[in-house]
Write an enzyme that holds these catalytic residues in place. Structure first.
Site: not given
Length: 377
Positions: A256, A346, A348
């Site tokens: 990001c 993202h 995660e």
């Protein structure tokens, strides 16, 4: 008890509703999030610092709030806009209601019937400054104060959200330590170092202002640059640090904001998107494999890079590795002559989706390869 509240945008658009959360006033850039799940993770994502977040999903708060899912130690959104708050949360993990949590942390919000109209307005006009108030009843007076509030363009916010002191996450019990990773906290989400630790990484999280010499003193096998709030064009410090890391040939991974910092380190430009990408349903195509991942995203700026093939940088050749299918925005960068890559989304992804989790494995693969050969200078 709820009281009347108003939402005023800098272009003069006014929405009326009822208070949701703390009473008072708040100012920030208003953006919308299209996720139908994960509101607690959204609220606690430091990338939303100084932003008023409007949720497009009609029902918010259904599962309450717990102490396990936050992505940081506090709520970071400047304000919260929802259509219809859940009256009674229903989930075995819930410990309190969402409104109780907003009140506890002093977050001003508004519940109103016009979230669809608001989203369409922001898509047409772009993200802009706004205010929510339960105190001011004159929209024009409130708008004058909105116009005097700071813009997101040019904002350097990493130092406001970063950790004050370094800390370390170790692999969970039964997972051997394979690598040491230095993670630069520009507004890191808690799940990111956890995903690395699950793969055998000992992760030392460092404040945003940490210099390259101090980073390298941790003897990392790889360096990670996190997500975070603000304008990448204002982040000269982290850009300079990343260039020093690239000079050493140490494996590097950015997410990001880290993708935008890598872009700037490669002497590419960045620009502000009209309304940004925020939600858990953003399609991204891997340029090499053609595979499409549905991704979680939260960014209002993007990298300006050639998408028609490899290009030259001060660190050798590079390429755009991923492209957003909604608007062709650059969603990833990869150096071809050094062990460094980044993505705009993202992987995660708490609360999901998990299509791109393999990127953490790719980072570990880079570190494994680097163990077997000398670093480039």
């Amino acid at each position: 008890m709820q009281v009347p509240a108003i939402l005023v945008l800098e272009d003069g658009r006014v929405f009326h509703g009822r208070s949701f959360g703390a009473r008072g006033e708040t100012f920030g850039e208003i953006v919308f999030n299209t996720g139908m799940t994960g509101y607690q993770e959204t609220l606690t994502d430091p990338s939303y610092h100084r932003q008023i977040v409007a949720m497009t999903a009609p029902h918010i708060g259904n599962t309450g709030v717990n102490d396990d899912d936050p992505e940081s130690g506090r709520i970071w959104v400047a304000g919260y806009v929802v259509r219809e708050p859940a009256r009674i949360p229903s989930n075995w993990r819930a410990q309190r209601t969402l409104e109780e949590e907003l009140v506890r942390q002093g977050v001003v919000g508004v519940a109103m019937p016009g979230t669809r109209a608001l989203t369409r307005h922001l898509r047409d006009r772009g993200a802009m400054r706004a205010a929510i108030s339960t105190e001011e009843t004159d929209p024009e007076r409130l708008r004058e104060r909105v116009l005097a509030s700071p813009r997101m363009s040019g904002a350097d916010l990493a130092d406001e959200v970063t950790t004050e002191e370094p800390y370390t996450l170790h692999p969970p019990e039964g997972v051997p330590t394979r690598f040491r990773v230095a993670a630069i906290d520009l507004g890191i989400k808690a799940m990111t170092p956890q995903r690395l630790a699950e793969r055998g990484c000992e992760v030392t999280v460092l404040p945003a202002g940490t210099g390259a010499e101090e980073i390298l003193a941790t003897e990392p096998d790889g360096v990670f640059f996190s997500n975070g709030p603000g304008d990448p064009a204002a982040m000269d410090g982290p850009v300079a640090v990343m260039r020093e890391i690239l000079d050493t040939g140490t494996p590097l991974f950015g997410i990001c904001f880290g993708n935008q910092i890598l872009g700037r380190a490669l002497e590419l430009g960045t620009y502000k998107l009209r309304f940004g990408h925020r939600g858990v349903n953003q399609p991204v195509r891997d340029v090499h494999t053609g595979r499409v991942h549905i991704t979680s995203q939260n960014h209002g700026f993007a990298v300006d890079a050639p998408t028609d093939g490899p290009f030259d940088t001060p660190y050798g050749r590079a390429e755009v590795s991923h492209i957003g299918l909604n608007d062709d925005v650059v969603e990833g960068l990869r150096l071809l002559d050094r062990p460094a890559f980044s993505v705009q989304y993202h992987p995660e992804a708490a609360a999901g989706p998990h299509d791109a989790a393999e990127l953490f494995d790719a980072f570990c693969d880079l570190m494994s390869i680097q163990h077997a050969q000398p670093a480039k200078s």
